[in-house]
Design a protein around this motif. Structure first.
Motif, PDB file in Angstrom:
ATOM      1  N   SER A  42       0.828  -1.205   0.000  1.00  0.00           N
ATOM      2  CA  SER A  42       0.000   0.000   0.000  1.00  0.00           C
ATOM      3  C   SER A  42       0.859   1.250   0.000  1.00  0.00           C
ATOM      4  N   GLU A 125     -10.170  -0.372   4.250  1.00  0.00           N
ATOM      5  CA  GLU A 125      -9.065  -1.232   4.685  1.00  0.00           C
ATOM      6  C   GLU A 125      -9.556  -2.625   5.049  1.00  0.00           C
ATOM      7  N   SER A 128     -10.062  -4.318   1.599  1.00  0.00           N
ATOM      8  CA  SER A 128      -8.824  -4.606   0.871  1.00  0.00           C
ATOM      9  C   SER A 128      -7.903  -5.559   1.621  1.00  0.00           C
ATOM     10  N   PHE A 202      -9.667   3.757  -1.660  1.00  0.00           N
ATOM     11  CA  PHE A 202      -9.265   2.451  -2.200  1.00  0.00           C
ATOM     12  C   PHE A 202      -8.025   2.602  -3.074  1.00  0.00           C
ATOM     13  N   ASP A 205      -5.089   3.249  -0.796  1.00  0.00           N
ATOM     14  CA  ASP A 205      -4.809   2.087   0.039  1.00  0.00           C
ATOM     15  C   ASP A 205      -4.122   0.965  -0.744  1.00  0.00           C
ATOM     16  N   THR A 206      -4.368   0.881  -2.061  1.00  0.00           N
ATOM     17  CA  THR A 206      -3.926  -0.306  -2.800  1.00  0.00           C
ATOM     18  C   THR A 206      -2.927  -0.046  -3.919  1.00  0.00           C
ATOM     19  N   TYR A 224     -12.173  -1.623  -9.896  1.00  0.00           N
ATOM     20  CA  TYR A 224     -12.046  -2.127  -8.528  1.00  0.00           C
ATOM     21  C   TYR A 224     -12.363  -1.032  -7.526  1.00  0.00           C
ATOM     22  N   ALA A 228     -15.425  -1.152  -4.871  1.00  0.00           N
ATOM     23  CA  ALA A 228     -15.230  -0.904  -3.443  1.00  0.00           C
ATOM     24  C   ALA A 228     -16.162   0.187  -2.948  1.00  0.00           C
ATOM     25  N   LEU A 279      -9.739 -10.001  -5.422  1.00  0.00           N
ATOM     26  CA  LEU A 279      -8.683  -9.092  -4.974  1.00  0.00           C
ATOM     27  C   LEU A 279      -7.293  -9.654  -5.268  1.00  0.00           C
ATOM     28  N   ARG A 283      -4.408  -7.562  -7.121  1.00  0.00           N
ATOM     29  CA  ARG A 283      -3.083  -7.339  -6.532  1.00  0.00           C
ATOM     30  C   ARG A 283      -1.975  -7.889  -7.415  1.00  0.00           C
TER      31      ARG A 283
END
Length: 332
Positions: A42, A125, A128, A202, A205-206, A224, A228, A279, A283
């Motif tokens: 992140s 959070e 994710s 989101f 965070d990602t 995505y 979210a 997810l 990722r």
């Protein structure tokens, strides 16, 4: 809510600004303290800055006449936006348990932004599975010119929020002063602003540090985030859009409701394969050494990507008519 390109790198200089009638001298920021990393984790969860902060303020919110608190300096420095913010006059800040908010807006607007982020962060959070140990930086721009300065993007008038994953930590810019065709601002509608904040958090965070990978399709990056954001406040068009994955251009320009279609495809993936596999696919594609879209999809879901897209298209009409948005817009 669109993917943006990076802001200019910081210089190791001492800056001063005039705000609220007082001159505040900001500390020199060593270049090393803002060097980008290549970690795929992140982008909001970066190590604390080694910059020497200015004198701390005695309260958690206020005007910049009190000087920049340590936490504000740290977050601005990590996010490679220190100089861009320092050049703007009339700044205020607000600090909460999870957020550092800075803007040339009113205190009430900063409070609205901070409160919305404080509610959004734990929700996103949890979804994710990632938790940023440092606070999120949110810049509230009172006008489009300020938002453009803080993002380096000339198209900020088309965006409700912009996430910048550049530096050691991402930052979110909310153009709070932008008014749309009906005269309202994004902050004027609680439900829609919740959706926007969830979408941007989101991203923050990602998305990996310095993420700018053209091999990752726009439908994935924005889809995505839309998926979210739809978990708390769902948004959708009045008219059914085409049943196809949007092209990069359709997402960037948001033609034929590209964001919505991308989010609906991700929702289909989560419903069919489960959130964890959906997810895992996302990722895997964000890692610099990722394989092709089809390869990573098969690895995460044990299914064929082309066949899955076709299956989604066949059920899209039913998915659309059963979708009950809490906030709806009239399609062009």
């Amino acid at each position: 809510m669109k993917r943006r390109t990076g802001a200019a790198a910081l210089a190791a200089v001492a800056m001063s600004l005039t705000a609220c009638g007082a001159t505040i001298t900001l500390p020199a920021i060593p270049t090393a303290s803002v060097a980008a990393t290549s970690s795929p984790t992140s982008s909001a969860g970066a190590a604390p800055s080694s910059a020497t902060p200015s004198a701390a303020a005695t309260s958690t919110d206020g005007s910049m006449r009190q000087g920049l608190p340590d936490e504000v300096v740290d977050r601005l420095t990590l996010s490679r936006v220190f100089l861009e913010v320092a050049e703007v006059k009339g700044l205020h800040y607000r600090i909460s348990g999870r957020v550092v908010a800075v803007g040339n807006t009113s205190d009430s607007v900063l409070t609205t932004v901070t409160d919305a982020a404080d509610e959004s962060i734990p929700r996103i959070e949890a979804l994710s599975g990632q938790h940023a140990k440092d606070k999120y930086l949110i810049l509230a721009a009172a006008d489009d010119s300020t938002a453009q300065k803080w993002t380096g993007d000339s198209n900020v008038a088309d965006a409700d929020g912009i996430t910048m994953p550049y530096g050691k930590a991402a930052w979110i810019v909310i153009p709070t002063g932008h008014r749309f065709s009906d005269g309202g601002r994004v902050l004027d509608d609680d439900e829609y602003f919740t959706h926007v904040m969830d979408h941007e958090v989101f991203h923050a965070d990602t998305l990996p540090v310095d993420f700018d990978d053209p091999s990752v399709p726009e439908w994935m990056v924005e889809g995505y985030a839309e998926w979210a954001a739809n978990q708390e406040v769902s948004t959708g068009p009045e008219k059914e859009p085409p049943a196809r994955l949007p092209s990069d251009t359709e997402v960037v320009d948001d033609t034929d409701d590209g964001y919505f279609r991308a989010g609906m495809f991700v929702q289909y993936l989560a419903d069919r394969f489960g959130t964890s596999k959906a997810l895992a696919y996302y990722r895997a594609m964000l890692v610099a050494t990722h394989g092709s879209i089809a390869e990573e999809f098969h690895r995460a879901t044990d299914a064929d990507f082309t066949a899955t897209v076709a299956a989604w298209q066949r059920q899209f009409h039913q998915q659309f008519v059963s979708f009950d948005p809490e906030w709806q817009w009239v399609s062009d």
